[in-house]
Design an enzyme around this catalytic site. Structure first.
Site, PDB file in Angstrom:
ATOM      1  CG  ASP A 115      -1.809  -1.007   1.275  1.00 15.15           C
ATOM      2  OD1 ASP A 115      -2.051  -1.811   0.445  1.00 15.15           O
ATOM      3  OD2 ASP A 115      -3.029  -0.765   2.002  1.00 15.15           O
ATOM      4  CG  HIS A 119      -4.513   2.882  -0.818  1.00 17.51           C
ATOM      5  ND1 HIS A 119      -5.054   1.848  -0.023  1.00 17.51           N
ATOM      6  CD2 HIS A 119      -3.450   3.024   0.357  1.00 17.51           C
ATOM      7  CE1 HIS A 119      -4.925   2.003   1.484  1.00 17.51           C
ATOM      8  NE2 HIS A 119      -3.564   2.606   1.627  1.00 17.51           N
ATOM      9  CG  HIS A 136      -3.339   7.075   2.170  1.00 18.39           C
ATOM     10  ND1 HIS A 136      -3.606   7.032   3.597  1.00 18.39           N
ATOM     11  CD2 HIS A 136      -3.194   5.772   2.091  1.00 18.39           C
ATOM     12  CE1 HIS A 136      -3.460   6.033   4.127  1.00 18.39           C
ATOM     13  NE2 HIS A 136      -3.050   5.367   3.031  1.00 18.39           N
ATOM     14  CG  HIS A 194       2.622   0.234   4.309  1.00 18.81           C
ATOM     15  ND1 HIS A 194       2.436  -0.597   5.318  1.00 18.81           N
ATOM     16  CD2 HIS A 194       1.439   0.945   3.912  1.00 18.81           C
ATOM     17  CE1 HIS A 194       1.134  -0.231   5.773  1.00 18.81           C
ATOM     18  NE2 HIS A 194       0.609   0.456   5.109  1.00 18.81           N
TER      19      HIS A 194
HETATM   20 ZN   LIG Z   1      -2.581   3.119   3.214  1.00 18.70          ZN
END
Ligand SMILES: [Zn+2]
Length: 224
Positions: free
Chosen positions: A48, A99, A103, A195
């Site tokens: 992510d 995503h 964010h 991540h």
């Molecule tokens: Zn995230």
């Protein structure tokens, strides 16, 4: 006595609402894939918050070196700044999901229309870069609620959660400790939340690839 009963009822309801919103696996508001349907000893790597111009490139190098594929949930605004990394992901056989555009922590607090607009912008940008329309979505922080569910339904997206959260964002934790914690929770079909924008993302990835092989797990190629 009656007041106590009402008080406990309200607390239970608040507890349930918190669980429903903050546990991606609860599926109360939005059904999300949190485990692979197959039963073999395979796991899915998901990354992510990228792409990051430096770190994502290193993660892609490690994956290419081992001929492995992963699922990247990218932030639209970041993707727009690093279009070559997105094209590299596609060329290497990785799958790309969305995503959100930026964010932001306020993302879940918006109306369904505003959330749909955000996700649409992200989809359009990725499609213009890669030529492929993304269909997978991971909500930031794993938070779901009725407006998010409505927007996801309107855009025909599929939500993907995870079964193991790595906590790789905790910088003070050694990468060995992060990897060991993941290994202790491994089960066939696990979906790992990682991540690709951390200063040591590729170091953790190398530890995981090695440790998964030692434990006879394979890393599955994501597909729709
Ligand atoms: Zn995230």
């Amino acid at each position: 006595m009656m007041v106590w009963g009402v008080g406990i009822g309200v607390l239970l309801l608040l507890g349930f609402m918190f669980y429903a919103s903050y546990s991606i696996a609860s599926g109360v508001y939005l059904k999300a894939l949190c485990r692979l349907p197959q039963t073999g000893r395979s796991v899915l790597l998901t990354f992510d918050d990228g792409p990051d111009p430096v770190q994502t490139a290193k993660v892609l190098d490690v994956l290419r070196e081992h001929q492995l594929q992963a699922l990247f949930f990218v932030v639209g605004e970041r993707a727009q700044q690093c279009p070559d990394l997105l094209r590299q992901m596609v060329a290497d056989g990785h799958l790309i999901g969305i995503h959100t555009w930026r964010h932001q922590s306020s993302f879940p607090m918006q109306s369904a229309a505003a959330i749909a607009e955000d996700l649409q912008r992200c989809c359009d940008t990725l499609q213009s870069i890669t030529g492929q329309r993304p269909v997978l979505f991971r909500p930031p922080f794993g938070v779901t609620n009725p407006p998010i569910a409505k927007a996801v339904g309107r855009l025909g997206l599929k939500a993907v959660g995870w079964s193991i959260r790595s906590y790789d964002t905790v910088a003070s934790r050694s990468r060995e400790r992060v990897a060991d914690r993941i290994f202790r929770r491994l089960k066939p079909g696990a979906i790992l939340l990682l991540h690709d924008d951390r200063p040591d993302s590729e170091i953790l990835l190398r530890l995981l690839i090695e440790g998964l092989r030692e434990r006879s797990y394979t890393i599955t190629t994501p597909s729709l």
